[in-house]
Design a protein around this motif. Sequence first.
Motif, short mmCIF file in Angstrom:
data_model
loop_
_atom_site.label_atom_id
_atom_site.label_comp_id
_atom_site.label_asym_id
_atom_site.label_seq_id
_atom_site.Cartn_x
_atom_site.Cartn_y
_atom_site.Cartn_z
N TYR A 230 0.84 -1.20 0.00
CA TYR A 230 0.00 0.00 0.00
C TYR A 230 0.88 1.26 0.00
N CYS A 231 1.95 1.20 0.79
CA CYS A 231 2.87 2.35 0.84
C CYS A 231 4.00 2.21 -0.18
N LEU A 248 -0.06 10.38 0.17
CA LEU A 248 -0.54 9.02 0.47
C LEU A 248 -0.77 8.87 1.98
N ASN A 251 -4.12 10.05 3.26
CA ASN A 251 -5.31 9.22 3.07
C ASN A 251 -5.87 8.75 4.42
N CYS A 252 -4.97 8.50 5.35
CA CYS A 252 -5.39 8.14 6.71
C CYS A 252 -5.35 9.33 7.66
N GLN A 254 -5.71 12.41 7.23
CA GLN A 254 -6.71 13.46 7.08
C GLN A 254 -7.69 13.38 8.25
N TYR A 274 2.48 18.12 3.64
CA TYR A 274 1.42 18.00 2.63
C TYR A 274 0.83 19.37 2.27
#
Length: 381
Positions: A230-231, A248, A251-252, A254, A274
Amino acid sequence: MVKTLSDSLTYGKKILKPFFVLCVLLALSGIKTEVFAEKKGPEPDIKVGERLFFGLIPSGEGSASCVSCHAVHSGDSINWNPSAVEMAKVAAEMDLATFKEHLLTPTGAMREKVHVKYQLDDEQLFHLQGYLVQLSENGVEDAPISINKLLIFLLLGGLMTFALVDLIFTKKIPYKAIHVLIIVFGLSFQLKLVAHETIDLGRSQDYMPDQPIKFSHKVHAGDNKIDCLYCHSNADEGKSSGIPSAGLCMNCHQVVRNGTNSGQFEIAKVVDAYENNKDIEWVRIHNLPDHVFFSHAQHVNVGKRECQECHGDVENMHILKQEHDLSMGWCLDCHKATNVNFKDNDYYKTFEALHKDLDEGVRDSIKAADIGANDCMKCHH
């Protein structure tokens, strides 16, 4: 003639007037600077601030020293608290009132629990912040390096020299066997030490550098069961496994803004990178020499190897380290011992002779070395 002289004087005044004004302004500027210097506040006592930070001066009954949480040097186990330098950089941006509020009336469960016992007056806070400002500017000195092997090497060299001189010239010790024993043992140890140190050149087993963010593979891959791909999605198709971008991570994160162990401090670094479009400067750990070709896709996609075979028990590592030495011998041994899944992998269907041997029972398995994995040109081309 008089008219000419008068005109000259008038012209001279016009030239000198701006020069005179400039001189006056410079003089006034000097006076203001001098007055400002005189009115400048007292300088912090850096040594007192340092002693407060290290707990040599009490900061409150039953309170912990700053360094007990905010380590100056990193160790081999993770410290979830911000390091001393990270905290120093935060403190350097504050005025004294904000620093006092940050330290004595903190927000956040962990800081509230630890800082509640602090009893520092304004003067002590002033000295402590002064030390932190200096620390943010100068950083910390490198941790002392152990030189035990070098000392043993030099001591043995001196002992062998003494034995050789006594054997040939002074002859104080009557038993020559002692001289020979010292020389043979010393040479053997020194040669072994030189050989091992030479072999280890370019190898980084157990390398465990500090990273810009305290990222735990145990938390992500172990506790939260996030798949490696995934990473590191590039590992399936590329030479390198790739490093995930801050996008990426968001995605979590946030949603997840407060870490169970690290609180908000470390995740805030990801958010900052980010939102400000900044790269996170991760330190590479597994690094092969330039003359070696290695493809993750060949091992992960084609060979169906698990990440842990090369990288160790990553899902249980808070701090990622290089588990194996990644030497040529280590790779060759793995190729000799590792079975290749021939029957269920279309990549190997062109090896007709080996498939025939498997079908007829001539072979019960195919090793990676059997299909050229240990050929020099596979990795050095």
